[in-house]
Design a protein around this motif. Structure first.
Motif, PDB file in Angstrom:
ATOM      1  N   ASN A 106      24.661  94.464  26.032  1.00 23.16           N
ATOM      2  CA  ASN A 106      24.110  93.165  25.185  1.00 23.16           C
ATOM      3  C   ASN A 106      22.906  93.349  24.961  1.00 23.16           C
ATOM      4  OD1 ASN A 106      26.632  92.387  25.121  1.00 23.16           O
ATOM      5  ND2 ASN A 106      26.884  91.403  27.940  1.00 23.16           N
ATOM      6  N   PHE A 107      22.573  92.251  23.708  1.00 21.09           N
ATOM      7  CA  PHE A 107      21.132  91.829  23.373  1.00 21.09           C
ATOM      8  C   PHE A 107      20.453  90.672  22.924  1.00 21.09           C
ATOM      9  CE2 PHE A 107      22.072  96.291  21.909  1.00 21.09           C
ATOM     10  CZ  PHE A 107      20.897  97.012  22.359  1.00 21.09           C
ATOM     11  N   LEU A 108      19.454  90.267  23.504  1.00 22.74           N
ATOM     12  CA  LEU A 108      18.853  89.309  23.655  1.00 22.74           C
ATOM     13  C   LEU A 108      17.981  88.968  22.624  1.00 22.74           C
ATOM     14  CD1 LEU A 108      18.085  85.490  23.900  1.00 22.74           C
ATOM     15  CD2 LEU A 108      16.777  86.546  26.107  1.00 22.74           C
ATOM     16  N   ILE A 109      18.159  88.370  21.190  1.00 22.56           N
ATOM     17  CA  ILE A 109      17.200  87.878  20.255  1.00 22.56           C
ATOM     18  C   ILE A 109      16.567  86.639  20.246  1.00 22.56           C
ATOM     19  CG2 ILE A 109      17.114  87.921  18.042  1.00 22.56           C
ATOM     20  CD1 ILE A 109      17.600  91.220  18.999  1.00 22.56           C
ATOM     21  N   VAL A 110      15.480  86.905  20.551  1.00 21.93           N
ATOM     22  CA  VAL A 110      14.849  85.370  20.825  1.00 21.93           C
ATOM     23  C   VAL A 110      14.041  85.028  19.414  1.00 21.93           C
ATOM     24  CG1 VAL A 110      13.186  83.827  22.277  1.00 21.93           C
ATOM     25  CG2 VAL A 110      13.861  85.680  23.243  1.00 21.93           C
ATOM     26  N   HIS A 111      13.785  83.228  18.504  1.00 22.47           N
ATOM     27  CA  HIS A 111      13.852  83.230  17.501  1.00 22.47           C
ATOM     28  C   HIS A 111      14.112  84.141  16.276  1.00 22.47           C
ATOM     29  CE1 HIS A 111      11.384  80.821  19.856  1.00 22.47           C
ATOM     30  NE2 HIS A 111      10.741  80.988  19.961  1.00 22.47           N
ATOM     31  N   PRO A 112      15.459  84.305  16.354  1.00 24.13           N
ATOM     32  CA  PRO A 112      15.902  85.215  15.851  1.00 24.13           C
ATOM     33  C   PRO A 112      15.857  84.802  13.612  1.00 24.13           C
ATOM     34  CG  PRO A 112      17.744  83.546  16.413  1.00 24.13           C
ATOM     35  CD  PRO A 112      16.499  83.535  17.232  1.00 24.13           C
ATOM     36  N   ASP A 113      15.495  83.581  13.551  1.00 28.16           N
ATOM     37  CA  ASP A 113      14.995  83.047  12.157  1.00 28.16           C
ATOM     38  C   ASP A 113      13.554  83.622  11.895  1.00 28.16           C
ATOM     39  OD1 ASP A 113      13.944  81.845  14.322  1.00 28.16           O
ATOM     40  OD2 ASP A 113      14.299  79.741  12.838  1.00 28.16           O
ATOM     41  N   ILE A 114      12.771  83.911  13.077  1.00 33.96           N
ATOM     42  CA  ILE A 114      11.604  85.239  12.528  1.00 33.96           C
ATOM     43  C   ILE A 114      11.818  86.247  12.292  1.00 33.96           C
ATOM     44  CG2 ILE A 114       9.340  85.521  13.009  1.00 33.96           C
ATOM     45  CD1 ILE A 114       8.796  82.931  15.378  1.00 33.96           C
ATOM     46  N   LEU A 115      11.657  86.978  10.993  1.00 39.87           N
ATOM     47  CA  LEU A 115      12.565  88.157  11.056  1.00 39.87           C
ATOM     48  C   LEU A 115      10.848  88.927  11.214  1.00 39.87           C
ATOM     49  CD1 LEU A 115      14.311  87.901   7.729  1.00 39.87           C
ATOM     50  CD2 LEU A 115      15.162  88.267  10.407  1.00 39.87           C
ATOM     51  N   VAL A 116      10.975  89.714  11.270  1.00 35.76           N
ATOM     52  CA  VAL A 116       9.551  90.901  11.812  1.00 35.76           C
ATOM     53  C   VAL A 116       9.582  92.647  11.696  1.00 35.76           C
ATOM     54  CG1 VAL A 116       8.759  91.301  14.379  1.00 35.76           C
ATOM     55  CG2 VAL A 116       9.463  89.623  14.234  1.00 35.76           C
ATOM     56  N   SER A 117       8.609  92.573  11.054  1.00 37.18           N
ATOM     57  CA  SER A 117       8.830  93.485  10.192  1.00 37.18           C
ATOM     58  C   SER A 117       9.314  94.634  11.095  1.00 37.18           C
ATOM     59  CB  SER A 117       7.694  93.612   9.483  1.00 37.18           C
ATOM     60  OG  SER A 117       7.479  95.569   9.434  1.00 37.18           O
ATOM     61  N   GLY A 118       9.731  95.702  11.064  1.00 34.69           N
ATOM     62  CA  GLY A 118       9.579  96.853  12.235  1.00 34.69           C
ATOM     63  C   GLY A 118       8.749  97.913  12.335  1.00 34.69           C
ATOM     64  N   THR A 119       7.613  97.727  11.646  1.00 35.36           N
ATOM     65  CA  THR A 119       6.347  98.746  11.520  1.00 35.36           C
ATOM     66  C   THR A 119       4.944  97.431  12.361  1.00 35.36           C
ATOM     67  OG1 THR A 119       6.790  99.161   9.415  1.00 35.36           O
ATOM     68  CG2 THR A 119       4.656  99.319   9.572  1.00 35.36           C
ATOM     69  N   ARG A 120       5.094  96.131  12.558  1.00 37.86           N
ATOM     70  CA  ARG A 120       4.534  95.668  12.606  1.00 37.86           C
ATOM     71  C   ARG A 120       5.385  95.939  14.917  1.00 37.86           C
ATOM     72  NH1 ARG A 120       2.437  95.346   9.024  1.00 37.86           N
ATOM     73  NH2 ARG A 120       2.386  93.528   7.261  1.00 37.86           N
ATOM     74  N   VAL A 121       6.304  95.486  14.678  1.00 34.12           N
ATOM     75  CA  VAL A 121       7.062  96.000  15.955  1.00 34.12           C
ATOM     76  C   VAL A 121       6.358  97.059  17.090  1.00 34.12           C
ATOM     77  CG1 VAL A 121       9.476  96.280  17.854  1.00 34.12           C
ATOM     78  CG2 VAL A 121       9.145  94.075  15.567  1.00 34.12           C
ATOM     79  N   ALA A 122       6.916  97.776  16.358  1.00 34.85           N
ATOM     80  CA  ALA A 122       6.304  98.921  16.038  1.00 34.85           C
ATOM     81  C   ALA A 122       4.529  99.632  16.491  1.00 34.85           C
ATOM     82  CB  ALA A 122       6.540 100.598  15.120  1.00 34.85           C
ATOM     83  N   GLY A 123       4.137  99.287  16.092  1.00 34.32           N
ATOM     84  CA  GLY A 123       2.476  98.976  15.757  1.00 34.32           C
ATOM     85  C   GLY A 123       1.964  98.359  16.979  1.00 34.32           C
ATOM     86  N   SER A 124       3.036  96.912  17.364  1.00 35.27           N
ATOM     87  CA  SER A 124       2.478  95.956  18.360  1.00 35.27           C
ATOM     88  C   SER A 124       2.109  96.809  19.954  1.00 35.27           C
ATOM     89  CB  SER A 124       3.291  94.756  18.526  1.00 35.27           C
ATOM     90  OG  SER A 124       4.270  96.056  19.094  1.00 35.27           O
ATOM     91  N   PHE A 125       2.781  97.584  20.081  1.00 41.12           N
ATOM     92  CA  PHE A 125       2.896  98.336  21.348  1.00 41.12           C
ATOM     93  C   PHE A 125       0.961  98.593  21.744  1.00 41.12           C
ATOM     94  CE2 PHE A 125       6.975  99.105  20.990  1.00 41.12           C
ATOM     95  CZ  PHE A 125       8.038  98.666  22.305  1.00 41.12           C
ATOM     96  N   SER A 126       0.166  98.985  21.188  1.00 40.38           N
ATOM     97  CA  SER A 126      -0.864  99.322  21.462  1.00 40.38           C
ATOM     98  C   SER A 126      -2.106  98.242  20.863  1.00 40.38           C
ATOM     99  CB  SER A 126      -1.105 100.389  19.998  1.00 40.38           C
ATOM    100  OG  SER A 126      -1.312  99.659  18.547  1.00 40.38           O
ATOM    101  N   CYS A 127      -1.127  96.997  20.377  1.00 41.47           N
ATOM    102  CA  CYS A 127      -2.761  96.085  20.084  1.00 41.47           C
ATOM    103  C   CYS A 127      -1.823  95.319  19.482  1.00 41.47           C
ATOM    104  CB  CYS A 127      -3.149  95.852  19.460  1.00 41.47           C
ATOM    105  SG  CYS A 127      -4.357  94.697  19.262  1.00 41.47           S
TER     106      CYS A 127
END
Length: 704
Positions: A106-127
Motif C-alpha cells: 500500500n501507499f499513502l499520498i498526502v495532498h494528492p490534488d497538488i500535482l508535483v513534477s517528477g523532476t522536482r521530486v527527484a531534485g528535492s533530495f539534494s535541496c
C-alpha cells in the motif's frame, strides 16, 4: 504485452504489482479522505525488542460520510500528516474499515490534488528549497546549456519518429531548430555557429542509438543491464508511442513530461521475448554519476508510475540515455525505491502547500559549495532576508550579505505583501483546476469554464484533411446528443432551433482560451490546447500534436477516438502565477535595471519628465498642440506621456475620454517611430482601443 500474472513471477516487482492491481480495481482506493485525527501508538512485538511506533489516522470520506482507520507503520510512520489534510490511500480497507500501510504493501499520498513534477521530486533530495522555488517561479529565460539541451532533445525525438532517419535528415533538422531558436540564442548570448557545431557533432551518437535500438534485429540489439536481480536484457524499440508525452496522475499526486514513450521488445536470458512499455529519459548534460545519477534514476522510476496510470497497466522498467557518454542504462523499479520516492513527494507537497499559504520556504541548505553554484542563489537569499532570515541562518556568511545588503524593511514588506496577494489569487483559480480530475464536476453550472459529454465531430466540416495545419492539429467537438442527428447542413441548422432537444454549449470558454482535454468518465488527462473556434453547437481545439488515446493501437486509434467521450476544461494556470512571482522577485535583484524599477515601483520615487524639450522640433508634440479634437485635460495628459522619462499615469473616471486620449497618444508616439505595446486587464478594453485606432487608419501588428 506482458500480462500481470507474468510480472508477478518476477521477484523485483511482485509486491509492487499486487499493489498496483488491487488499487486499480477497487473503487474505494481512488477516494480522497479528510484526516480527522492523528495519534501515535507504541507496541512491543517481542519482549527483547524495543518498542515500535506507528501512527493511526482517523479518516472521513466526505462523499459518503463514512469513517475509516489507517495505520502507518515502518517508514510510513514518519510521514508528515495532520488533521485537516487531504490524503489518498492506495490500498484496500477491510470489512471493519481498517487499512495498514507498511514497507511491504500500500501507499499513502498526502495532498494528492497538488500535482508535483517528477523532476522536482527527484531534485528535492539534494535541496527541497530549490525544488519549491523551481515550482513557484517560472521565467521565459534560457541558460545556454538548457537551450542547447532543448535543441538536442528536439533532434533526437525527430529522429526517433522518423522512418529510417539519415545523417542528412538530422543535419537539416538541426538547421531548422536552430533557425526557430535564434531569438533565444541571442538572449542567452550564445554564438549561432558554435551552437550549430555542437548540434552537428551530436548527430553520430544520436543516429547510432536510433539505428541500434530501433532498426536492428532483436538478436543483434544492444544488451542493457537492468540491475543485479533482473540482469541484462536485449532491447529493441518496436514502436515510438509518443514524444513529450504529458502525463498527469492525480492518483499519485504526480505529473511529468516524458521524453519518449516506447513499445519495447525485451529478450532476457530465457530467450523469451516480451513486449513492454517503457519511458525513455534523454540527458544531454555532463553529469552522469553521483547525486545527478541518483536524481535521474529517481526521475525515470516516477515516470513509470505516471505511465502505469496513463496506460492502465504495470510498467516496471525504464531507459536512461546519456548523450555525453553515449551510454544507456536500464532502470528497474523496486517497491523500496518507490516508498522512498512517494514519501519524498509527500514532503515536497507539504512544503509547496505551506509556501502557498504562509509564503514560508524550506530552510536554506547552508552549504556554501552547493549554494554558490545554484541557479536560485540570488532569489533564495532575497526570500531568506525578506522573511526575517539572518546571515547566520543562511550559512553563507559574507556571500549572503553581499547579495541582500541593499534591501530595506520597506522592500521586505513590499515583497511579502505582493507574494501573499499572488498566492491568494492563485488559490481561487486552483479550485477550478482541481475540478478537472476530482469527482466534483462543474458540469451542472451552465457557465462553468468546462464542457462535458463531448464527441469528435464526424461531419463533412471535420474531415481529416482539415485537421492539420503546419505543426498544429485542430479537432472539432460536439455534444454527444448531436450524433443522434444526421451530418447534413440542415441538421446542423436544426441544432440551433428549439425543435431538437440537443444540449447547446453554454460555458465561459472563449476563443483563445488554453484548455485541458480529458476523457470521461475516467478523467484521464490527454492533451492541452487552445480554443480556436466556438459556437453554440461545436468547439474546435488546436493541439501541438495528433490526438491519441494511450494504449490504443494504430489500427483502432481513429475508431477509439470517435467512440470516446471527452471533457474540455479551461487551463487557468499556464504558469501565469509562477511568472508573476518571478517578475516580482526581479525587482529586488542587485543590478542597475532592477534598482531603477525598484525606485519607481517600490520606493515610489517621483517619475522624471523632460522639461527642456524643444516643442517646435518635435512633430509629435506639435501634432498634439494642433489637434482640435482634444480638450485641455487630454492634451496635458498626452504631453505628460510624450515627455516622460520613466512613466506617466493617466487617471480618469469612466466616460471621461481615456480611450480617445490613448488613440491620439499612440498616433503621436508613432510619429516618433516608437514601438508600442498595448495591454489591458480585459480583452474588451484592448479591442475597443484597437477599433478606434483602426478608424484612424493606423497600422496595427496584432500579437495575439
Amino acid at each position: 504485452m506482458v500480462m500481470m500474472d507474468q510480472l508477478s513471477q518476477l521477484p523485483f516487482c511482485k509486491n509492487w504489482t499486487e499493489n498496483f492491481c488491487s488499487s486499480d480495481q477497487r473503487k474505494e482506493s481512488t477516494i480522497y479522505f479528510l484526516v480527522l485525527e492523528v495519534s501515535e501508538k507504541h507496541e512491543q512485538v517481542e519482549t527483547s525488542w524495543p518498542q515500535c511506533s506507528f501512527k493511526v489516522l482517523r479518516l472521513l470520506n466526505e462523499q459518503s460520510g463514512e469513517e475509516r482507520v489507517l495505520q502507518l507503520r515502518d517508514e510510513w510512520c514518519y510521514s508528515v500528516v495532520a488533521p485537516g489534510d487531504t490524503i489518498h490511500v492506495i490500498g484496500e480497507f477491510d470489512s471493519e474499515g481498517k487499512c495498514e500501510i507498511n514497507r511491504r504493501e500500500n501507499f499513502l499520498i498526502v495532498h494528492p490534488d497538488i500535482l508535483v513534477s517528477g523532476t522536482r521530486v527527484a531534485g528535492s533530495f539534494s535541496c527541497s528549497r530549490r525544488a519549491v522555488l523551481d515550482e513557484r517561479l517560472k521565467s521565459g529565460e534560457y541558460s545556454a546549456a538548457a537551450l542547447i539541451g532543448t535543441l538536442l532533445h528536439q533532434m533526437f525525438q525527430a529522429g526517433l519518429i522518423r522512418e529510417s532517419p539519415t545523417k542528412e535528415f538530422l543535419e537539416d533538422y538541426a538547421r531548422v531548430v536552430l533557425q526557430k531558436s535564434l531569438e533565444s540564442l541571442y538572449a542567452c548570448g550564445v554564438n549561432e555557429n558554435d551552437t550549430h557545431k555542437t548540434l552537428i557533432e551530436a548527430i553520430p551518437k544520436l543516429l547510432n542509438w536510433i539505428r541500434s535500438f530501433r532498426y536492428s534485429e532483436v538478436s543483434e540489439s544492444p544488451s542493457i543491464d537492468f540491475g543485479s536481480e533482473d540482469g541484462a536484457k536485449k532491447i529493441k524499440v518496436s514502436e515510438v508511442l509518443d514524444i513529450e508525452e504529458m502525463a498527469w496522475a492525480p492518483k499519485y499526486g504526480l505529473k511529468g513530461m516524458i521524453d519518449a514513450s516506447l513499445q519495447v521488445n525485451v529478450k532476457s536470458n530465457t530467450n523469451v521475448p516480451n513486449e513492454m512499455i517503457m519511458p525513455l529519459e534523454f540527458k544531454t548534460g555532463k553529469a552522469t554519476n553521483g547525486q545527478a545519477a541518483m536524481e535521474h534514476n529517481a526521475q525515470v522510476m516516477l515516470y513509470t508510475l505516471l505511465m502505469s496510470e496513463r496506460y492502465s497497466q504495470h510498467i516496471g522498467h525504464g531507459l536512461l540515455y546519456y548523450l555525453h557518454t553515449d551510454q544507456t542504462q536500464g532502470i528497474t523499479v523496486c517497491r523500496s525505491d518507490l516508498v522512498g520516492l512517494i514519501m519524498r513527494r509527500n514532503e515536497l507537497a507539504n512544503d509547496l502547500l505551506k509556501a502557498s499559504i504562509t509564503q514560508q520556504l524550506p530552510p536554506m541548505l547552508q552549504s556554501p559549495n552547493m549554494c554558490r553554484g545554484c541557479r536560485h542563489l540570488n532569489v533564495c537569499t532575497i526570500y531568506h532576508k525578506a522573511y526575517g532570515g539572518t546571515t547566520e541562518g543562511s550559512g553563507l556568511g559574507s556571500v549572503f550579505d553581499s547579495l541582500v545588503s541593499h534591501l530595506t524593511n520597506a522592500h521586505n514588506n513590499f515583497l511579502q505583501k505582493w507574494d501573499q496577494l499572488i498566492d491568494l489569487e492563485a488559490k481561487e483559480v486552483e479550485v477550478v483546476k482541481k475540478q478537472i480530475w476530482s469527482s466534483q464536476s462543474l458540469k451542472n453550472d451552465l457557465y462553468a469554464p468546462c464542457l462535458s459529454s463531448l464527441v469528435l465531430d464526424t461531419s463533412e466540416r471535420a474531415t481529416p484533411a482539415n485537421f492539420s495545419k503546419g505543426n498544429q492539429f485542430t479537432y472539432h467537438f460536439v455534444h454527444r446528443d448531436w450524433t443522434s442527428l444526421g451530418t447534413h447542413q440542415q441538421d446542423r441548422a436544426a441544432l440551433n432551433s428549439s425543435i431538437f432537444p440537443v444540449k447547446k454549449f453554454e460555458s465561459s470558454l472563449r476563443n483563445g482560451d488554453y484548455v485541458v482535454l480529458s476523457t470521461e468518465p475516467s478523467g484521464k488527462l490527454i492533451a492541452t490546447g487552445v480554443v480556436v473556434d466556438m459556437s453554440c453547437s461545436s468547439i474546435s481545439v488546436s493541439l501541438s500534436k495528433r490526438l491519441r488515446l494511450p494504449g490504443s493501437s494504430r489500427t483502432s486509434q481513429a475508431q477509439d477516438l470517435h467512440q470516446q467521450l471527452w471533457r474540455i476544461d479551461k487551463d487557468e494556470f499556464m504558469g501565469s502565477f509562477a511568472i508573476m512571482r518571478f517578475n516580482l522577485i526581479q525587482l529586488f535583484l542587485q543590478n542597475e535595471q532592477s534598482s531603477h524599477l525598484r525606485k519607481m515601483i517600490v520606493d515610489l520615487e517621483v517619475p522624471r519628465f523632460d522639461s527642456g524639450c524643444q516643442f517646435s522640433q518635435d512633430p509629435a508634440i506639435s501634432y498634439i498642440w494642433s489637434e482640435k479634437n482634444l480638450n485641455d485635460d487630454q492634451r496635458r495628459a498626452i504631453l505628460k506621456i510624450l515627455t516622460a522619462k520613466d512613466y506617466a499615469l493617466i487617471l480618469g473616471m469612466p466616460g471621461t475620454g481615456k480611450t480617445s486620449t490613448m488613440v491620439y497618444a499612440v498616433k503621436a508616439l508613432l510619429m516618433r517611430g516608437s514601438s508600442i505595446l498595448l495591454t489591458s486587464y480585459t480583452n474588451s478594453a484592448v479591442d475597443n482601443l484597437l477599433l478606434k485606432l483602426k478608424f484612424q487608419v493606423i497600422s496595427i501588428l496584432d500579437a495575439t
